[in-house]
Design an enzyme around this catalytic site. Structure first.
Site, PDB file in Angstrom:
ATOM      1  CB  SER A 124     -22.117  11.657 -49.095  1.00  0.00           C
ATOM      2  OG  SER A 124     -23.362  11.392 -49.720  1.00  0.00           O
ATOM      3  CE1 TYR A 179     -21.303   6.539 -48.964  1.00  0.00           C
ATOM      4  CE2 TYR A 179     -23.414   7.685 -48.933  1.00  0.00           C
ATOM      5  CZ  TYR A 179     -22.109   7.584 -49.384  1.00  0.00           C
ATOM      6  OH  TYR A 179     -21.596   8.538 -50.240  1.00  0.00           O
TER       7      TYR A 179
END
Length: 313
Positions: free
Chosen positions: A159, A185
């Site tokens: 990501s 994350y």
């Protein structure tokens, strides 16, 4: 200076367009998180080209429903589901042990994002465990099947969020410092890229290509369930930030790396918008951060992952 890898596809290309002229008959694929969203679209595109696809899903009922839908859409009956909980290493071990024969394509698609602080059955922080450690253990456990396939491909979804922080080698489970869902994350998505870098090096002699990618900003999938609303603005052109896409477009780079002859032999590389990504520039939310492709970090993460999972060497 090495020229970046380019393809005729871009941010608006769809998975169907990328795989349109590709023949995957006889190829066997696993797509984690294939019960919905990007994973289901990736599985559908691979099945449409003739691949035998196994949807690895935490919720087996949803996985079976997705498999039936894909079979009906593509006319390819070789789609099935199997239970896999990446946050539980016992489940990963059971899934890998049940696999027999060659594996041509492994798409590490499943993931969680910005979750409340949670621990796995093994006591690990949930995002790092699910997004990285579970996929690490799965891929390493399936190494022999990948090697047996000849020219196998492993595709790891990262990501743009990886630019928010490196792997926290001093405290990956947030046991020493307060938990931050976005830093957790970020480290898990950086770990996805570092895994591709190191696995590409270790498995080159086995003919296994390993690449990572940023699928883009895709709203409407289950990944964002812990977010109240999308950010106010993004640049869909991708010039000043991550490209905004629908699900069909978001799966395109995964399918490119999993199946397209255009990237045959490419390994250890990070892609976005169906192209090799440029280095990250501060203030521009795209590209790949230096620490995410650093070979020393990659080797260090591999050793840590072996220690934490008990898988590999």
């Amino acid at each position: 200076m090495k020229q970046p890898i380019t393809t005729p596809f871009g941010a608006q290309s769809t998975a169907s367009e990328v795989v349109a002229s590709t023949d995957l008959i006889g190829r066997r694929a696993i797509v984690t998180g294939g019960a919905g969203g990007l994973g289901q679209e990736t599985a559908r595109a691979l099945a449409s080209a003739g691949a035998e696809v196994t949807i690895a899903a935490r919720n087996l009922d949803l996985g079976n429903a997705a498999a039936r839908e894909i079979a009906a859409q593509t006319g390819n009956p070789l789609t099935r589901a199997a239970q896999l909980d990446l946050a539980d290493l016992a489940s990963v071990k059971e899934f890998a042990a049940s696999w027999s024969g060659p594996l041509h394509i492994l798409v590490a698609n499943a993931g969680v994002m910005a979750t409340p602080e949670r621990r796995t059955p093994q006591g690990r922080e949930l995002q790092f465990a699910t997004n990285h450690l579970g996929h690490f253990a799965l891929a390493v456990s399936l190494h022999d099947s990948l090697a047996a396939a000849g020219k196998a491909r492993v595709v790891v979804l990262s990501s743009v969020g990886h630019v928010n922080g490196p792997v926290r080698f001093h405290d990956p489970d947030f046991t020493k410092e307060p938990y931050d869902p976005w830093l957790a994350y970020a480290q898990s998505k950086t770990a996805n890229i570092l895994f591709a870098v190191e696995a590409a090096k270790r498995w080159a002699a086995d003919g296994i290509a390993v690449n990572a990618l940023n699928p883009g900003r895709i709203w409407g999938t289950n990944l964002g369930r812990h977010m109240e609303a999308p950010p106010a603005s993004f640049d869909p052109s991708g010039q000043s930030g991550v490209s905004v896409k629908n699900i069909a477009q978001g799966a395109a780079t995964s399918v490119l790396l999993a199946a397209s002859p255009l990237v045959e032999g490419v390994t250890g590389t990070y892609f976005e918008d169906c192209q090799e990504a440029a280095p990250f520039t501060p203030g521009v939310r795209r590209g790949v951060a230096d620490y995410a492709v650093d070979p020393d970090n990659a080797r260090r993460l591999w050793d840590l992952s072996v220690e934490l999972t008990g898988v590999g060497q």
